[in-house]
Design a protein around this motif. Structure first.
Motif, PDB file in Angstrom:
ATOM      1  N   ILE A  44      10.127 -16.275  -7.029  1.00 20.55           N
ATOM      2  CA  ILE A  44      10.130 -16.679  -5.617  1.00 20.55           C
ATOM      3  C   ILE A  44      10.951 -15.682  -4.813  1.00 20.55           C
ATOM      4  CG2 ILE A  44      10.768 -18.514  -3.985  1.00 20.55           C
ATOM      5  CD1 ILE A  44      10.407 -20.479  -6.339  1.00 20.55           C
ATOM      6  N   CYS A  45      10.430 -15.311  -3.657  1.00 17.61           N
ATOM      7  CA  CYS A  45      11.172 -14.370  -2.817  1.00 17.61           C
ATOM      8  C   CYS A  45      11.075 -14.780  -1.358  1.00 17.61           C
ATOM      9  CB  CYS A  45      10.649 -12.951  -3.005  1.00 17.61           C
ATOM     10  SG  CYS A  45       8.962 -12.741  -2.449  1.00 17.61           S
ATOM     11  N   TYR A  46      12.007 -14.293  -0.554  1.00 14.34           N
ATOM     12  CA  TYR A  46      11.971 -14.498   0.893  1.00 14.34           C
ATOM     13  C   TYR A  46      11.621 -13.189   1.564  1.00 14.34           C
ATOM     14  CZ  TYR A  46      14.856 -18.546  -0.322  1.00 14.34           C
ATOM     15  OH  TYR A  46      15.334 -19.693  -0.872  1.00 14.34           O
ATOM     16  N   LYS A  47      10.895 -13.357   2.667  1.00 10.50           N
ATOM     17  CA  LYS A  47      10.576 -12.178   3.463  1.00 10.50           C
ATOM     18  C   LYS A  47      11.744 -11.949   4.426  1.00 10.50           C
ATOM     19  CE  LYS A  47       6.811 -12.692   6.020  1.00 10.50           C
ATOM     20  NZ  LYS A  47       5.415 -12.671   6.455  1.00 10.50           N
ATOM     21  N   ILE A  48      12.248 -10.734   4.516  1.00 11.47           N
ATOM     22  CA  ILE A  48      13.282 -10.432   5.512  1.00 11.47           C
ATOM     23  C   ILE A  48      12.550 -10.097   6.814  1.00 11.47           C
ATOM     24  CG2 ILE A  48      15.264  -8.966   6.092  1.00 11.47           C
ATOM     25  CD1 ILE A  48      15.827 -10.350   3.481  1.00 11.47           C
ATOM     26  N   ALA A  49      12.867 -10.858   7.869  1.00 14.20           N
ATOM     27  CA  ALA A  49      12.108 -10.733   9.119  1.00 14.20           C
ATOM     28  C   ALA A  49      12.107  -9.307   9.659  1.00 14.20           C
ATOM     29  CB  ALA A  49      12.686 -11.680  10.175  1.00 14.20           C
ATOM     30  N   LYS A  50      10.964  -8.870  10.101  1.00 13.92           N
ATOM     31  CA  LYS A  50      10.762  -7.575  10.768  1.00 13.92           C
ATOM     32  C   LYS A  50      11.108  -6.352   9.914  1.00 13.92           C
ATOM     33  CE  LYS A  50      11.425  -9.326  15.475  1.00 13.92           C
ATOM     34  NZ  LYS A  50      10.125  -9.979  15.495  1.00 13.92           N
ATOM     35  N   ARG A  51      11.252  -6.551   8.627  1.00 14.45           N
ATOM     36  CA  ARG A  51      11.502  -5.389   7.760  1.00 14.45           C
ATOM     37  C   ARG A  51      10.537  -5.470   6.585  1.00 14.45           C
ATOM     38  NH1 ARG A  51      17.375  -5.294   5.788  1.00 14.45           N
ATOM     39  NH2 ARG A  51      16.686  -3.348   4.871  1.00 14.45           N
ATOM     40  N   ASN A  52      10.279  -4.334   5.957  1.00 17.80           N
ATOM     41  CA  ASN A  52       9.377  -4.334   4.803  1.00 17.80           C
ATOM     42  C   ASN A  52      10.171  -4.623   3.534  1.00 17.80           C
ATOM     43  OD1 ASN A  52       7.169  -3.605   6.430  1.00 17.80           O
ATOM     44  ND2 ASN A  52       7.759  -1.440   6.313  1.00 17.80           N
ATOM     45  N   VAL A  53      10.975  -5.684   3.611  1.00 14.01           N
ATOM     46  CA  VAL A  53      11.882  -5.993   2.498  1.00 14.01           C
ATOM     47  C   VAL A  53      11.715  -7.458   2.099  1.00 14.01           C
ATOM     48  CG1 VAL A  53      14.293  -6.053   1.760  1.00 14.01           C
ATOM     49  CG2 VAL A  53      13.563  -4.289   3.352  1.00 14.01           C
ATOM     50  N   TYR A  54      11.715  -7.697   0.804  1.00 17.10           N
ATOM     51  CA  TYR A  54      11.664  -9.065   0.270  1.00 17.10           C
ATOM     52  C   TYR A  54      12.883  -9.261  -0.627  1.00 17.10           C
ATOM     53  CZ  TYR A  54       6.911  -9.365   2.028  1.00 17.10           C
ATOM     54  OH  TYR A  54       5.816  -9.400   2.848  1.00 17.10           O
ATOM     55  N   GLU A  55      13.422 -10.499  -0.586  1.00 16.89           N
ATOM     56  CA  GLU A  55      14.634 -10.739  -1.372  1.00 16.89           C
ATOM     57  C   GLU A  55      14.370 -11.826  -2.405  1.00 16.89           C
ATOM     58  OE1 GLU A  55      18.522 -10.684   0.687  1.00 16.89           O
ATOM     59  OE2 GLU A  55      18.795 -12.658  -0.232  1.00 16.89           O
ATOM     60  N   CYS A  56      14.764 -11.553  -3.645  1.00 16.93           N
ATOM     61  CA  CYS A  56      14.555 -12.514  -4.729  1.00 16.93           C
ATOM     62  C   CYS A  56      15.438 -13.747  -4.508  1.00 16.93           C
ATOM     63  CB  CYS A  56      14.901 -11.862  -6.068  1.00 16.93           C
ATOM     64  SG  CYS A  56      14.887 -13.017  -7.445  1.00 16.93           S
ATOM     65  N   LYS A  57      14.844 -14.931  -4.616  1.00 15.82           N
ATOM     66  CA  LYS A  57      15.598 -16.173  -4.388  1.00 15.82           C
ATOM     67  C   LYS A  57      16.651 -16.380  -5.475  1.00 15.82           C
ATOM     68  CE  LYS A  57      15.063 -21.147  -4.156  1.00 15.82           C
ATOM     69  NZ  LYS A  57      14.322 -22.261  -4.736  1.00 15.82           N
ATOM     70  N   GLU A  58      16.353 -15.954  -6.696  1.00 18.61           N
ATOM     71  CA  GLU A  58      17.252 -16.178  -7.828  1.00 18.61           C
ATOM     72  C   GLU A  58      18.503 -15.302  -7.765  1.00 18.61           C
ATOM     73  OE1 GLU A  58      17.146 -18.269 -10.460  1.00 18.61           O
ATOM     74  OE2 GLU A  58      15.435 -19.245  -9.454  1.00 18.61           O
ATOM     75  N   CYS A  59      18.276 -13.983  -7.628  1.00 19.02           N
ATOM     76  CA  CYS A  59      19.407 -13.061  -7.799  1.00 19.02           C
ATOM     77  C   CYS A  59      19.745 -12.262  -6.541  1.00 19.02           C
ATOM     78  CB  CYS A  59      19.141 -12.112  -8.969  1.00 19.02           C
ATOM     79  SG  CYS A  59      17.905 -10.851  -8.618  1.00 19.02           S
ATOM     80  N   GLY A  60      18.956 -12.419  -5.493  1.00 20.53           N
ATOM     81  CA  GLY A  60      19.267 -11.708  -4.251  1.00 20.53           C
ATOM     82  C   GLY A  60      18.834 -10.254  -4.253  1.00 20.53           C
ATOM     83  N   HIS A  61      18.189  -9.790  -5.339  1.00 17.90           N
ATOM     84  CA  HIS A  61      17.720  -8.401  -5.412  1.00 17.90           C
ATOM     85  C   HIS A  61      16.700  -8.150  -4.308  1.00 17.90           C
ATOM     86  CE1 HIS A  61      16.738  -4.574  -7.294  1.00 17.90           C
ATOM     87  NE2 HIS A  61      15.456  -4.878  -7.166  1.00 17.90           N
ATOM     88  N   GLN A  62      16.848  -7.004  -3.625  1.00 22.14           N
ATOM     89  CA  GLN A  62      15.916  -6.714  -2.537  1.00 22.14           C
ATOM     90  C   GLN A  62      14.877  -5.684  -2.966  1.00 22.14           C
ATOM     91  OE1 GLN A  62      18.151  -5.785   1.047  1.00 22.14           O
ATOM     92  NE2 GLN A  62      18.306  -7.967   1.507  1.00 22.14           N
ATOM     93  N   VAL A  63      13.648  -5.980  -2.619  1.00 26.20           N
ATOM     94  CA  VAL A  63      12.537  -5.107  -2.985  1.00 26.20           C
ATOM     95  C   VAL A  63      11.936  -4.521  -1.711  1.00 26.20           C
ATOM     96  CG1 VAL A  63      10.216  -5.082  -3.969  1.00 26.20           C
ATOM     97  CG2 VAL A  63      12.009  -6.450  -5.047  1.00 26.20           C
TER      98      VAL A  63
END
Ligand SMILES: [Zn+2]
Length: 310
Positions: A44-63
């Protein structure tokens, strides 16, 4: 590869209205089975608004969504990238940097760089495949002195080695083209080893460079001395491909010059190799752009400057 959908201009406009819509689509291409965190395996990941970045819900790693794509680290929004890819894929004559500059409201160097990056994706994608079966092979010169013998930018002659694979019925299937310095020594073999499957039958002129190069090795070689009367069909598809490539490059790009010729040849080959799939070309090209590492402006011009009028 998954079947690619055809897309019309209207559908494109409906589907890709803003950067956000492009981001969602690129996400689906990059994670067809759903997100998997490269750090912890979280799904599961969250989309970071207005950026091409997604953050993992578990560990906070950003992709970074664009990492490992031609779109990485550019200041150009995804919507403009999608438009560039759409325009390139929907006009078989290709798109010039001048036109892209106008249509996307970007600077000329930006438009030129975007096109070169897209061409890199095309070349990389075709690099995944080799010619097989019956393959015609020959070299050709691109460019040449302008009228009156004056030489200038884009008019130098550049030697290109061309391979065309044929169907059992003798129709052209796939084409590959490489800029070469000369035909000496191992040049034909190096081209073949990279681009032609072992066991293929190579048909060429009876030049000594070809005979020497293929006298032993992984290929069967059929050299035929050029004689139009006896062999009117000899290498006919290959010569058709060469004329088409010259028309394509001369027509849209006014001769890119030796330095950049390879990328234009890559575009010609990519397009020709997918001529049966023209309506689906946008999605195919987008996929190619989504799995190709980018190249920087500095690497593209390599100390030179952006050529005019391409
Ligand atoms: Zn994680």
């Amino acid at each position: 590869m998954a079947r690619q959908e055809a897309i019309t201009l209207l559908e494109f406009q409906r589907k890709f209205g803003d950067d956000e819509a492009c981001r969602d689509h690129l996400f689906k291409i990059r994670y067809p089975e759903g997100f998997i965190c490269p750090h912890c395996g979280g799904k599961i990941c969250y989309k970071i608004a207005k950026r091409n970045v997604y953050e993992c819900k578990e560990c906070g790693h950003q992709v970074y969504l664009t990492a490992g794509t031609v779109m990485h680290r550019t200041h150009i929004g995804l919507l403009k990238w999608f438009w560039a890819i759409y325009l390139v894929s929907h006009d078989k004559r290709g798109v010039s940097a001048k036109r892209l500059e106008r249509e996307l409201e970007v600077s000329y160097p930006t438009a030129w760089t975007m096109l070169q990056k897209i061409r890199k994706a095309m070349g990389d994608r075709d690099g995944d495949y080799q010619l097989a079966g019956m393959v015609e092979l020959d070299d050709a010169y691109f460019g040449g002195p302008t009228e009156g013998g004056r030489r200038g930018r884009g008019t130098e002659k550049t030697r290109v080695l061309v391979g065309v694979s044929l169907t059992n019925k003798g129709n052209p299937l796939y084409v590959k083209m490489s800029v070469i310095d000369d035909l000496k020594n191992r040049t034909p073999v190096t081209f073949a080893e990279e681009k032609i499957k072992a066991g293929a039958t190579i048909s060429s002129d009876a030049y000594s460079s070809y005979i020497k190069a293929f006298s032993e090795g992984a290929y069967q070689h059929h050299p035929v001395a050029f004689n139009l009367k006896e062999h009117p069909d000899h290498l006919q598809w290959l010569h058709t491909m060469i004329s088409n490539a010259k028309a394509f490059i001369g027509g849209t790009y006014h001769g890119p010059g030796a330095k950049h010729l390879q990328r234009y040849l890559d575009e010609f080959c990519f397009r020709t190799n997918r001529r049966q799939f023209a309506p689906q070309l946008f999605n195919r090209l987008l996929s190619a752009c989504a799995v190709t590492t980018t190249i920087t402006f500095r690497q593209l011009v390599d100390g030179g400057s952006v050529p005019a009028l391409t």
